[in-house]
Enzyme design. Sequence first.
Site, PDB file in Angstrom:
ATOM      1  N   TRP A  62       0.838  -1.202   0.000  1.00  0.00           N
ATOM      2  CA  TRP A  62       0.000   0.000   0.000  1.00  0.00           C
ATOM      3  C   TRP A  62       0.870   1.248   0.000  1.00  0.00           C
ATOM      4  O   TRP A  62       0.533   2.253  -0.629  1.00  0.00           O
ATOM      5  CB  TRP A  62      -0.906   0.000   1.232  1.00  0.00           C
ATOM      6  CG  TRP A  62      -1.752   1.231   1.348  1.00  0.00           C
ATOM      7  CD1 TRP A  62      -2.972   1.447   0.795  1.00  0.00           C
ATOM      8  CD2 TRP A  62      -1.429   2.446   2.052  1.00  0.00           C
ATOM      9  NE1 TRP A  62      -3.430   2.703   1.110  1.00  0.00           N
ATOM     10  CE2 TRP A  62      -2.506   3.328   1.886  1.00  0.00           C
ATOM     11  CE3 TRP A  62      -0.335   2.837   2.817  1.00  0.00           C
ATOM     12  CZ2 TRP A  62      -2.518   4.595   2.454  1.00  0.00           C
ATOM     13  CZ3 TRP A  62      -0.344   4.097   3.384  1.00  0.00           C
ATOM     14  CH2 TRP A  62      -1.438   4.962   3.197  1.00  0.00           C
ATOM     15  N   HIS A  63       1.997   1.190   0.699  1.00  0.00           N
ATOM     16  CA  HIS A  63       2.865   2.362   0.786  1.00  0.00           C
ATOM     17  C   HIS A  63       3.599   2.652  -0.516  1.00  0.00           C
ATOM     18  O   HIS A  63       3.981   3.804  -0.756  1.00  0.00           O
ATOM     19  CB  HIS A  63       3.881   2.193   1.917  1.00  0.00           C
ATOM     20  CG  HIS A  63       3.316   2.463   3.272  1.00  0.00           C
ATOM     21  ND1 HIS A  63       2.649   1.518   4.012  1.00  0.00           N
ATOM     22  CD2 HIS A  63       3.318   3.594   4.044  1.00  0.00           C
ATOM     23  CE1 HIS A  63       2.260   2.042   5.162  1.00  0.00           C
ATOM     24  NE2 HIS A  63       2.648   3.298   5.204  1.00  0.00           N
ATOM     25  N   GLY A  64       3.833   1.647  -1.332  1.00  0.00           N
ATOM     26  CA  GLY A  64       4.546   1.917  -2.574  1.00  0.00           C
ATOM     27  C   GLY A  64       4.726   0.671  -3.412  1.00  0.00           C
ATOM     28  O   GLY A  64       4.712  -0.457  -2.906  1.00  0.00           O
TER      29      GLY A  64
END
Length: 515
Positions: A321-323
């Site tokens: 989700w972060h990257g």
Amino acid sequence: MLFNSFIFIFIYLPVIVVVFFWLGRRNHTWAAGWLALASLFFYGYWDYRYIPLLLASIGFNYCAGLRIAQALKPVRKYWLVFSVTFNLLLLVYFKYANFFLDAINILNGADFQTLDIVLPIGISFYTFTQIAFLVDTYEGKVNEYRFVHYLLFVTYFPHLIAGPVLHHKEMMPQFADERIYRPSPTNFAVGFTIFCIGLAKKVLIADNLAPYASPLFENTGSPSLLLAWGGVLAYTFQLYFDFSAYSDMAIGLSRLFGVKLPLNFNSPYKAANISEFWRRWHMTLSRFLRDYLYFPLGGSRSGSFNRYRNLMSVMLLGGMWHGAGWNFIIWGGLHGLFLVIHHTWVAISKRLNFPSESVAWKLIATIMTFVAVCFAWVFFRSPDLATSWEIVRGMTGGFGVALPEAIGNRIGTLASTLQNFGVSFYLGGGSRFIETWGWIIFAAGIAFFLPNTQELIHRFEPALDFKASSEITNGHLTRWLTWSPSPRWAFFLGLLTLLSLLSLNRPNEFLYFQF
């Protein structure tokens, strides 16, 4: 538009607040609509081309939510699956398409061309917010469907870009509460206080740590032990104060309108274990992952193995989700591993009656947790895996220990003693070395030993001089409390704000904008 910019503080915000309360005295729907339109302008100021995408997402999910609420039970599930899948596919396209193409090229020797895609800012936050809305609608937890409130719920500018991840049940009832449409001196005082504290964290601490963190990750060059740890710790505290600043500023801005956002950051480096860290860091994302991934996967209901599998799965997805990159997957995997180790240790320590509640053990556990988080941050920040492993090797002493020669010249015979233990000295960099560790010690002192913003407000609030006031509004007597802080507190906050404003020559983006 940035919270830490002159145009936001002196133009955008005053206009939005004044017009909101002016309209609120006449028509609450108009005021809510104005705030929604102002939030769209705030988003479009970054890149107006992605406003249609945001509006399309809002329109689709609002209609899907109505269909889910109105359909019979067997059909409702199909609508839920369809709408959640649509949201995830949209997120995958913009955020992960090129990552998957690169992975296919590497694994199969293919030659797919990457797509020319610009990641829309905030897409992860407004997508997760709306998925939660759809799931809660399916479970019968949504009671309010006014479109203007839903539009405001998703676009609300204090949270739109970098969170928190909101639940409709926290926000939409507040937008329907007539009290938020009347200005409150208490809300202004509390809101501006929290906003100014957040502004100071950003421009006076986080932005000043950035120059000491970036060189390590941008030009690694086989760093020695102290250089590697210096850069990593500088980034560790830069991210801490940057994200804490945004969380404070979002809460403070929202409080100006009488709307209370959920707490999203609560001194995570004080955590004594990794589970507590995730209850304190990005708290609303942790809540989302728990409620909409971990529990549906089974949580801890089916034995230890399934519990550990679910923890690892959730953290791997949290990393993605972060990257879109292997570094983020490894970062999530490390935190999943840390959680598995922690829960295993808890089970073992209970059987052994280990004194885990002792002060000494809590101190050791807090240090261990902090060090583990620091190692994981290396993968979170590094541009590629090669850089990550180079820094980790430096942090573990793989490139030796070195100090600037200028320091060696000032410690006399101690320098030769250190050399006998393998410490080397290099030319130049003495002042930068001292500045780096000076900033680290300063930031660590605040993070570990001073109260955070909510603790500060909570401790200070009982000592405030609250004065009862009254006003006739539309024929009704309305009472409120006026916040009158002490002169000492007002002076300190004013000085802090002045220093922050003087540092706004070139406002820097918040680090979480990229997620």
